[in-house]
Scaffold this motif. Structure first.
Motif, PDB file in Angstrom:
ATOM      1  N   THR A 247      -1.086 -29.622  -9.975  1.00 17.73           N
ATOM      2  CA  THR A 247      -2.157 -29.290  -9.227  1.00 17.73           C
ATOM      3  C   THR A 247      -3.418 -29.203 -10.165  1.00 17.73           C
ATOM      4  N   LEU A 248      -3.147 -28.455 -11.155  1.00 15.53           N
ATOM      5  CA  LEU A 248      -4.245 -28.209 -12.528  1.00 15.53           C
ATOM      6  C   LEU A 248      -4.749 -29.377 -12.899  1.00 15.53           C
ATOM      7  N   THR A 255      -9.749 -34.384  -8.399  1.00 10.51           N
ATOM      8  CA  THR A 255      -9.124 -35.282  -7.312  1.00 10.51           C
ATOM      9  C   THR A 255      -8.423 -34.338  -6.474  1.00 10.51           C
ATOM     10  N   ALA A 256      -8.813 -32.879  -6.132  1.00 11.30           N
ATOM     11  CA  ALA A 256      -7.728 -31.896  -5.689  1.00 11.30           C
ATOM     12  C   ALA A 256      -7.737 -31.477  -4.225  1.00 11.30           C
ATOM     13  N   VAL A 257      -8.465 -32.389  -3.273  1.00  6.63           N
ATOM     14  CA  VAL A 257      -8.164 -32.091  -1.940  1.00  6.63           C
ATOM     15  C   VAL A 257      -7.203 -32.340  -1.090  1.00  6.63           C
ATOM     16  N   GLU A 258      -6.572 -33.366  -1.371  1.00  3.77           N
ATOM     17  CA  GLU A 258      -5.226 -33.763  -0.386  1.00  3.77           C
ATOM     18  C   GLU A 258      -4.005 -32.914  -1.065  1.00  3.77           C
TER      19      GLU A 258
END
Ligand code: UDP
Ligand code: MG
Length: 321
Positions: A247-248, A255-258
């Motif tokens: 996640t980090l 690119t952390a949306v989905e």
């Protein structure tokens, strides 16, 4: 002359008492073994206790007691042990599925110095598929948790008086007779026997009663399930560490949306582990609660005339006060 006591727990066994009493007394008289039979009716709802009374009238070597309600076979065994006077005590089922023919062998091994003589099943006799499956599951869980081979062991065994006294001294309420004799560690010999078919009546164990028995015994004899909780905790921590890194990395690279699926899965997995763990801990707390209450294992409501001491409506720990 040494006295052999035989403890026979009986729950709704009116059809078996007379036959069992006659078979055992005939056999032991033939072998010239001094004996007494102790029938404990486990709160039977049929005429079991009346049959015991009749048998006791016919043969003064027969003692009997009735529980105020059904307390389970373990309680029946321990009440029986309490009422015995013998130098050696055998516990056996009163449906003659434990063949009496091996009694003389047990007696002989005891005379030769064995302190416990275990009856080892070499076959389980004819049983329904469901019963076989649930018993199979039960014994494999138990064997693994207790680290003893429970599959061939049974409640059919001879105990020396000193072993009986040790068992009766145990303060715990949740007992597991079969494993406690292993635990006591006395010099043990074995005799093999084939489980016989039940002649009258039917098995008193259902799938659920066996499962309840398995869980009760597992929690009273092993703390492994509690350690399992720790293991599950470690697994989910490792799992979440991996996901945290992922996640980090995603966050930092923009690119952390989905990742919604991951969140839902994580919640489900962790929720499941937590509830399971709480359930396991809950079982132990229930055990502790029961032990702390210190209620008796059983309550005797009636005994035959030849039983000495005031056992009715009380139990050992109370009597000494
Ligand atoms: N029994 C008991 N209390 C109970 C259930 C069983 O005292 O709540 C006794 C039963 O009368 C018998 C012995 O325990 O003498 C073994 O029970 P059963 O024959 O039903 O079990 P199985 O032989 O099928 O394993
Ligand atoms: Mg049986």
């Amino acid at each position: 002359m040494a006295l052999l006591s035989i403890v026979l727990p009986a729950y709704n066994e009116e059809q078996n008492i007379e036959n069992t009493a006659k078979t055992l007394s005939g056999l032991l008289e033939g072998e010239q073994i001094d004996y007494e039979l102790v029938f404990v009716s486990d709160g039977s709802r049929d005429g079991t206790y009346d049959e015991i009374l009749k048998a006791a009238k016919r043969n003064p070597r027969i003692k009997g007691a009735e529980f105020s309600r059904n307390f389970g076979k373990e309680a029946g065994i321990f009440a029986g042990l309490e009422l015995t006077a013998g130098d050696a005590v055998v516990v056996m089922d009163c449906d003659l599925q434990h063949p009496p023919e091996v009694l003389p062998q047990m007696w002989k091994k005891w005379q030769e110095g064995a302190e416990i003589v275990e009856g080892i099943k070499i076959s389980r006799g004819k049983e329904s598929l469901m019963h076989r499956l649930s018993a199979g599951l039960f014994y494999s869980i138990m064997s693994r948790l207790i680290k003893m081979d429970m599959n061939s062991s049974s409640d059919y065994k001879l105990l020396d008086r000193k072993v009986v006294n040790v068992l009766l001294e145990l303060p715990e309420r949740n007992t597991f007779f079969r494993a406690l004799t292993f635990w006591s560690g006395f010099r043990t010999e074995t005799v093999e026997y084939e489980v016989q078919e039940r002649q009258y009546g039917e098995s008193k164990w259902s799938f659920w009663s066996l499962m309840k028995y398995a869980i009760a015994n597992a929690t009273s004899f092993s703390t492994l399930p509690l350690q399992l909780v720790t293991v599950m905790g470690i697994i989910s921590i490792l799992f979440s560490l991996i996901l945290a890194v992922q996640t980090l990395v995603k966050f930092l690279t923009g690119t952390a949306v989905e990742g919604f699926t991951t969140v839902i899965l994580l919640i489900l997995i962790i929720g499941g582990f937590l509830m399971l763990s709480l359930g396991i801990i809950g079982h132990y707390i229930a055990r502790i609660y029961e032990e702390v209450k210190g209620r008796p294992k059983y309550i005797i409501s009636r005994v035959t005339d030849n039983v000495r001491g005031s056992v009715v409506g009380s139990w050992k720990k109370d009597r000494t006060r």
